[in-house]
Write an enzyme that holds these catalytic residues in place. Structure first.
Site, PDB file in Angstrom:
ATOM      1  N   GLY A 129     -15.475  13.974  63.831  1.00 34.31           N
ATOM      2  CA  GLY A 129     -14.685  14.323  62.650  1.00 34.31           C
ATOM      3  C   GLY A 129     -13.488  15.186  62.995  1.00 34.31           C
ATOM      4  N   ASN A 153     -18.176  20.407  52.303  1.00 38.19           N
ATOM      5  CA  ASN A 153     -19.384  20.579  53.110  1.00 38.19           C
ATOM      6  C   ASN A 153     -20.250  21.745  52.646  1.00 38.19           C
ATOM      7  OD1 ASN A 153     -16.771  21.484  54.290  1.00 38.19           O
ATOM      8  ND2 ASN A 153     -18.085  22.742  55.579  1.00 38.19           N
ATOM      9  N   GLN A 213     -18.404  14.361  54.959  1.00 38.94           N
ATOM     10  CA  GLN A 213     -19.615  14.607  54.169  1.00 38.94           C
ATOM     11  C   GLN A 213     -19.891  13.514  53.145  1.00 38.94           C
ATOM     12  OE1 GLN A 213     -21.935  16.692  54.741  1.00 38.94           O
ATOM     13  NE2 GLN A 213     -20.961  18.168  56.097  1.00 38.94           N
ATOM     14  N   GLY A 237     -20.281  10.595  63.189  1.00 43.51           N
ATOM     15  CA  GLY A 237     -21.606   9.992  63.361  1.00 43.51           C
ATOM     16  C   GLY A 237     -22.765  10.912  63.047  1.00 43.51           C
ATOM     17  N   HIS A 238     -22.684  12.171  63.504  1.00 44.90           N
ATOM     18  CA  HIS A 238     -23.877  13.018  63.420  1.00 44.90           C
ATOM     19  C   HIS A 238     -24.161  13.547  62.032  1.00 44.90           C
ATOM     20  CE1 HIS A 238     -22.229  17.254  63.477  1.00 44.90           C
ATOM     21  NE2 HIS A 238     -21.147  16.610  63.870  1.00 44.90           N
ATOM     22  N   THR A 255     -11.842   5.382  78.219  1.00 42.76           N
ATOM     23  CA  THR A 255     -12.930   4.401  78.162  1.00 42.76           C
ATOM     24  C   THR A 255     -13.856   4.729  76.994  1.00 42.76           C
ATOM     25  OG1 THR A 255     -12.799   4.076  80.537  1.00 42.76           O
ATOM     26  CG2 THR A 255     -14.847   3.379  79.467  1.00 42.76           C
ATOM     27  N   CYS A 306     -19.600  26.403  61.356  1.00 44.01           N
ATOM     28  CA  CYS A 306     -18.525  26.917  62.195  1.00 44.01           C
ATOM     29  C   CYS A 306     -18.235  28.387  61.903  1.00 44.01           C
ATOM     30  CB  CYS A 306     -17.272  26.093  61.988  1.00 44.01           C
ATOM     31  SG  CYS A 306     -17.627  24.333  62.022  1.00 44.01           S
TER      32      CYS A 306
HETATM   33  C1  LIG Z   1     -18.900  18.412  60.259  1.00 40.89           C
HETATM   34  C2  LIG Z   1     -17.587  18.251  59.601  1.00 40.89           C
HETATM   35  C3  LIG Z   1     -16.432  18.016  60.359  1.00 40.89           C
HETATM   36  C4  LIG Z   1     -16.435  17.997  61.866  1.00 40.89           C
HETATM   37  O1  LIG Z   1     -17.018  16.821  62.380  1.00 40.89           O
HETATM   38  P1  LIG Z   1     -17.462  16.822  63.933  1.00 40.89           P
HETATM   39  O2  LIG Z   1     -17.884  15.406  64.186  1.00 40.89           O
HETATM   40  O3  LIG Z   1     -18.574  17.785  64.065  1.00 40.89           O
HETATM   41  O4  LIG Z   1     -16.260  17.181  64.729  1.00 40.89           O
HETATM   42  C5  LIG Z   1     -15.235  17.854  59.684  1.00 40.89           C
HETATM   43  N1  LIG Z   1     -15.174  17.907  58.353  1.00 40.89           N
HETATM   44  C6  LIG Z   1     -16.254  18.123  57.581  1.00 40.89           C
HETATM   45  C7  LIG Z   1     -16.129  18.155  56.105  1.00 40.89           C
HETATM   46  C8  LIG Z   1     -17.506  18.311  58.186  1.00 40.89           C
HETATM   47  O5  LIG Z   1     -18.568  18.551  57.427  1.00 40.89           O
END
Ligand SMILES: *Cc1c(COP(=O)(O)O)cnc(C)c1O
Length: 396
Positions: A72, A152, A180, A201-202, A238, A326
């Site tokens: 993200g 978030n 989100q 992805g996570h 890659t 964060c």
């Molecule tokens: C978690 C999050 C991100 C960051 O995504 P990452 O894949 O961890 O870099 C950005 N924006 C929002 C709203 C998020 O919740």
């Protein structure tokens, strides 16, 4: 007993079936997708499938509108920087005061280092965007408007389809950080005017370190990372094939579970939230009740410190957080709640409970058993709460 995980807006567990789908791409199917031989071709084919799965999840018109990135944060950075580079004669950014640090810290840096003019649109007490201020901030110098789809910390959903139309009317690009929202609410990009969208992805039971940036066909794009011709020369390096395959699987599962997200998970969240409000008292929910993610509840406990509540919850086997991972560890109140003008008594006492399809009824009941005692205990330790009690007693 296994701890209960209620911090799914920070990250989700990678679905075991996603892990299974990824595994061959660490071993037998190790080829470089850019290679012309059979080893490359089979990986290329799997990546194509993953791109189509993601295309379906976000309703993109074409699979080539999807660029795989490292997550993200990279997608957000790429979108903003590309707009500043490609939108000639336009050097202003319109955004909100409640964005994720992936947007806010980049934009602050651009403001300081390049003198970019930034309009940060505020929100009201419920986290709703000031739509009038947004429209007024757009103008002939606006390169891009970037507004998150869903917050978030509170789960508040912004009307991004409408915001994109207004940005276009001013000749600006529109980007949304939908990290989100993707997988939690239905998204059909081809029916919108959104130019760019970030996802990760996570946050949807896929692996970490992989994400995507959607860039609408015919929108000019300047790569953040230059190198080989990967991703149609829009993202050099890659490809992380195992993670891309995992993201594709996670997208398929998110599609399949969308209805559950909107019904079962929402019902669990509401049960939890109502239970807390009824049993505990002197607490309130932060966010827009009408437009909110189905999995998120941000609850402020008056006169308390959210970190103290979380500490005792953690000891009792319940994992949650105050909001953005964060900023965890810092004692500064959340920038989102500050922007919402949350009253001082609740500003430091907020915790975020974020659910996923892995949570059960039993878990929610257990949390509802534990939380009243924990809050009562933390209250005995809180000078502010004790002082309030004394004052209330005096007042009769
Ligand atoms: C978690 C999050 C991100 C960051 O995504 P990452 O894949 O961890 O870099 C950005 N924006 C929002 C709203 C998020 O919740």
């Amino acid at each position: 007993m296994r701890p209960i995980y209620l911090d799914n807006n920070a990250t989700t567990r990678t679905d075991p079936a996603v892990v299974d789908a990824m595994l061959p791409f660490f071993s037998e199917q190790f080829g470089n997708p850019s290679s012309a031989h059979v080893f490359g071709a089979e990986v290329g084919e799997a990546m194509k499938q993953a791109r189509r799965s993601l295309q379906a999840l976000i309703g993109a018109a074409f699979d080539r509108e999807i660029i795989f990135t490292s997550g993200g944060t990279e997608s957000d950075n790429a979108a903003i920087l590309s707009a500043l580079e490609t939108q000639e004669g336009r050097d202003e950014i319109v955004t909100t005061s409640v964005e994720h640090p992936a947007i806010l810290s980049l934009i602050e840096h651009l403001e300081k280092s390049r003198g970019i003019k930034v309009h940060r649109i505020g929100v009201d007490r419920h986290g709703r965007l000031d739509l009038e201020a947004y429209q007024q901030a757009l103008g002939p110098r606006t390169a891009i408007a970037s507004v998150m789809w869903a917050n978030n910390e509170t789960g508040t959903i912004f009307p991004v389809e409408q915001l994109a139309k207004w940005a276009h009317a001013a000749g600006a690009l529109f980007h949304t950080d939908a990290v989100q929202a993707v997988g939690k609410v239905p998204i059909d990009l081809k029916a919108t005017e959104i130019d760019m969208l970030s996802l990760s992805g996570h946050k949807l039971h896929g692996p970490k370190g992989i994400g995507a940036l959607y860039v609408r066909k015919n929108v000019k794009f300047a790569p953040l990372i230059r190198g080989g011709h990967q991703e149609r020369a829009r993202r050099g390096g890659t490809e992380n094939a195992p993670a891309i395959v995992g993201l594709g699987k996670a997208a398929e599962f998110a599609m399949a579970h969308m209805e559950e997200e909107r019904t079962r998970i929402r019902a669990l969240r509401d049960r939890l939230e109502q239970g807390v409000l009824q049993q505990i008292g002197h607490c309130f929910v932060n966010g827009d009740d009408q437009n909110r993610l189905p999995n998120t509840s941000n609850i402020a406990f008056e006169y308390l410190d959210g970190e103290a509540i979380l500490h005792h919850m953690n000891k009792a086997g319940v994992a949650a957080s105050t909001g953005s991972a964060c900023t965890a560890g810092s004692t500064e109140p959340s920038h989102v709640l500050k922007a919402m003008n949350v009253p001082d008594v609740g500003l430091r006492g907020a915790i975020r409970l974020s659910l996923s399809r892995e949570n059960t009824d039993e878990e929610i009941e257990r949390v509802l058993d534990l939380l009243p005692e924990i809050v009562a205990h933390v209250r005995t330790l809180s000078p502010a709460w004790q002082e309030r009690r004394v004052n209330a007693a005096r007042a009769g």
